[in-house]
Design a protein around this motif. Structure first.
Motif: not given
Lengths: 342, 364
Positions: B146-160
């Protein structure tokens, strides 16, 4: 098995961790090359005879990251660490040197704060910093600031300390809670917020060591400050020197509640965490009560406790009697627990 | 700490042990899946305190250990080839021996490999190193996903753009199924992992009781938790029941953490995965969904397959399957120690060999 045989042709961070790999590095690279009778015992200081005086001499480098942390900074650490290496040899610290490797770009203000902290600590401890050196390296070739200090002190004729003097029946005393420095650095560095932040225990221990020696009537066998590698590594060194067993009682080892909590969460063992203001002493059973009393009268030994005793067997091992009543072997730190802690 | 000390009381532990002895009459092979259970059982000497007819078998529950030799060698080859990359991972992965090297040695040779405590640290790393690619080398079970998934979601949101994940995540229930299907090791019941189940819910083991007749108890990790869980499991075995029971009720529910499950499903989909010692298990891994393919390191980079060679003499595979205990391996505590590990089970803080070594008996 030697370093070379393992196929690791390079120095690893773990070689600086204060555990088994550091030990191997020292024994296989330095001890071989420099071989002499002062170095051979691998104490924290060498005791030299000069014109009928006994001088203790030591040096240490400080690379802690970050350079400012709760309860101290690299400057205070560099003065305390060297004083402590002299103090646990029974010496009265007198003079220190200080060498600075500064990375291009370090703010004057920060260097100034570090140097002031060194001056304040030296004054507090009654030692003087009498010589030094500075070098500056290009940006990216160092990490802000590295400090090397060396120190000399005098050792009374009556003092005779060596882990080889430890024998079965002796008592193991620690001067206070363990693991504070390691957890302070780690939680600060990793931005882990705690309800009650842990501060480094960084402090000069020579007054405590002097009080202990005075009260002991010659009953102190050996003292050491358990820095990198923690209490477990220091006791393993003792056990290896005297070929006795060091037996600790888990319930008697003082550990701050916050440190225990942080260790539970982060998966660390306080026995392997660095301390910068604690010492561990092995004393004869007769000397234990007066030494403990003298320690508790000194603010730096307020929480001093007897944590175990020396037994004949198994020789060279450290054992922990656990809370639920069984005994297990406590090895030296293997690998690296936390890099750049001091 | 009171909350922890309460679950370590010696008198209570001895009392539960007595009750287990009272009810236990038949042979019981109990597998504890989770490496944290293995450590707790070793640390508190529980294995030796049980009657001889109860055998505790350590299962494949250490994420570092079950990562295949191929995957270990693949990342080593990758860091040697890609010089503009920062690989972020959990500490234990640095010391896992591959064929002739470790990430720790590659780091000393100049590869940029960094230890993180949370996958979210990789996100900060990507932000502060815009000129570099950050690859999070993700091992773990349903607890880490879940934390890795949340990291991917944050990265997607921030356009990383400079962060990706090499997902080697593994799923627990398919591995339990594979062990029972394989039939190499006799298992009469499972002590199920507390924290994995907090995420997936105890209901996830339903098929084990209905289709395989295997009783399961979800237990916590303190000694009293483990002992209570064992008592519940032995009672089921003695009474011929095969149910799913929860000892760790203060954390675990039947449905689990629905929000965490949602985040996992948003980012990942089940995929076949290779486990050290066991081989390929269908739908036992998590791969990044196409919608987030730009964060999938396997799509972003050319990652060559690594050598699929186990370290010479290493029996980690048999240990992970529960076929032998570590002392059945000739290398154990001789050529293989935590200071000089040959296989991953001696490296990881959750590894079975590390637990057996750390808490080995005192021979005077």
């Amino acid at each position: 098995m030697t370093i070379e045989k393992k196929g690791a042709g390079e120095i690893l961070l773990a070689h600086g961790g204060g555990g088994l790999l550091s030990r191997r590095l020292i024994e296989e690279v330095f001890l071989n090359a420099f071989s002499n009778k002062y170095l051979a015992p691998l104490n924290d200081q060498a005791v030299l005879s000069v014109n009928r005086s006994r001088l203790a001499f030591t040096t240490d480098s400080y690379v802690v990251n970050p350079i400012f942390f709760p309860g101290g900074d690299i400057g205070r650490l560099s003065v305390c660490g060297t004083i402590n290496d002299l103090a646990v040899g029974g010496a009265r610290p007198l003079y220190l040197s200080a060498s600075f490797i500064i990375e291009e770009g370090l703010a004057f203000d920060e260097l100034g704060r570090v140097v002031k902290s060194m001056a304040d600590t030296a004054r507090e401890a009654g030692v003087e910093i009498v010589t030094g050196d500075t070098k500056v390296v290009e940006r990216g070739k160092g990490d802000r600031l590295f400090i090397t200090t060396a120190g000399i002190g005098v050792v009374d004729d009556s003092v005779d300390l060596s882990p080889s003097l430890i024998r079965p029946g002796d008592v193991i005393i620690v001067s206070g809670t363990i693991g504070d420095h390691g957890i302070a650095i780690l939680t600060h560095r990793e931005g882990i917020r705690m309800e009650a932040p842990v501060e480094s225990d960084c402090a000069p221990l020579h007054s405590l060591a002097a009080d202990m020696l005075k009260a002991s009537g010659g009953g102190i066998r050996a003292m050491r400050d358990p820095t990198r590698g923690g209490l477990s590594s220091t006791l393993n060194e003792f056990a290896g020197s005297c070929m006795c067993a060091m037996v600790m009682d888990e319930d008697k080892i003082p550990v701050l509640e916050t440190v225990r909590g942080a260790c539970e969460i982060l998966g660390f063992d306080p026995l392997y965490l660095a301390n910068e203001g604690k010492l561990v002493a092995v004393v004869s059973p007769d000397a234990a009560p007066p030494v403990l009393e003298a320690m508790r009268r000194n603010p730096l030994g307020r929480d001093a406790a007897i944590i175990g005793a020396v037994e004949a067997k198994p020789g060279g091992k450290v054992l922990l009697e656990t809370s639920i009543g069984n005994r297990r072997i406590i090895d030296m730190l293997s690998g690296e627990q936390l890099p750049r802690i001091c | 700490m009171k909350y922890i000390d309460d679950f370590r009381q010696r008198e209570l532990a001895l009392g539960i042990l007595g009750k287990i002895r009272e009810i236990s009459s038949r042979k019981a092979n109990v597998m504890e899946i989770c490496g944290t259970h293995t450590h707790s059982i070793s640390r508190y000497g529980i294995r030796d305190s049980l009657p001889p007819n109860i055998r505790l078998i350590s299962g494949p529950g250490c994420p570092v250990c079950v990562t295949s030799a191929n995957d270990v060698n693949r990342i080593i080859a990758f860091v040697r080839k890609e010089r503009n990359v920062i690989v972020a991972t959990f500490g234990d992965m640095l010391r896992v021996p591959g064929s002739g090297s470790t990430l720790q040695e590659e780091k000393a040779r100049g590869s940029d490999i960094r230890v993180v405590y949370s996958p979210l640290d990789a996100l900060d790393m990507a932000a502060s190193n815009p000129g570099k690619e950050v690859v999070f080398y993700a091992v773990g079970f349903e607890t880490t996903a879940p934390t890795v998934a949340a990291t991917v979601l944050s990265a997607a949101e921030d356009g990383v753009k400079n962060l990706s994940v090499l997902s080697l995540h593994k799923l627990t229930p398919p591995a339990m199924k594979a062990l029972l299907d394989g039939g190499d090791v006799e298992i009469d019941g499972f002590i199920c992992p507390g924290h994995v189940t907090a995420v997936i819910g105890a209901g996830a083991y339903g098929f084990l009781s209905t289709r395989y007749g295997a009783p399961c108890v979800v237990a916590g990790f303190e000694p009293l938790d483990a002992l209570l869980g064992l008592h519940m499991l032995i009672r089921q075995i003695e009474e011929g029941r095969s149910e799913i029971e929860i000892e760790y009720g203060r954390v675990v529910t039947w449905e689990g953490n629905v929000r965490a499950q949602g985040i996992i499903n948003e980012v990942f989909e089940p995929a076949d995965s290779v486990w050290r010692g066991i081989g390929t298990i269908p739908s036992s891994g998590l791969k990044i969904r196409d919608a987030y393919g730009r964060f999938d390191a396997e799509k972003k980079f050319q990652m060559d397959a690594g050598a699929d060679v186990e370290p010479a003499g290493c029996m980690c595979g048999s240990v992970l399957k529960g076929l032998i205990t570590p002392d059945g391996c000739p290398l154990f505590a001789a050529a293989c120690t935590p200071a000089d590990p040959v296989g991953p089970c001696m490296v990881s803080s959750e590894g079975t060999c590390a637990a057996f070594y750390k808490y080995r008996k005192v021979v005077a």
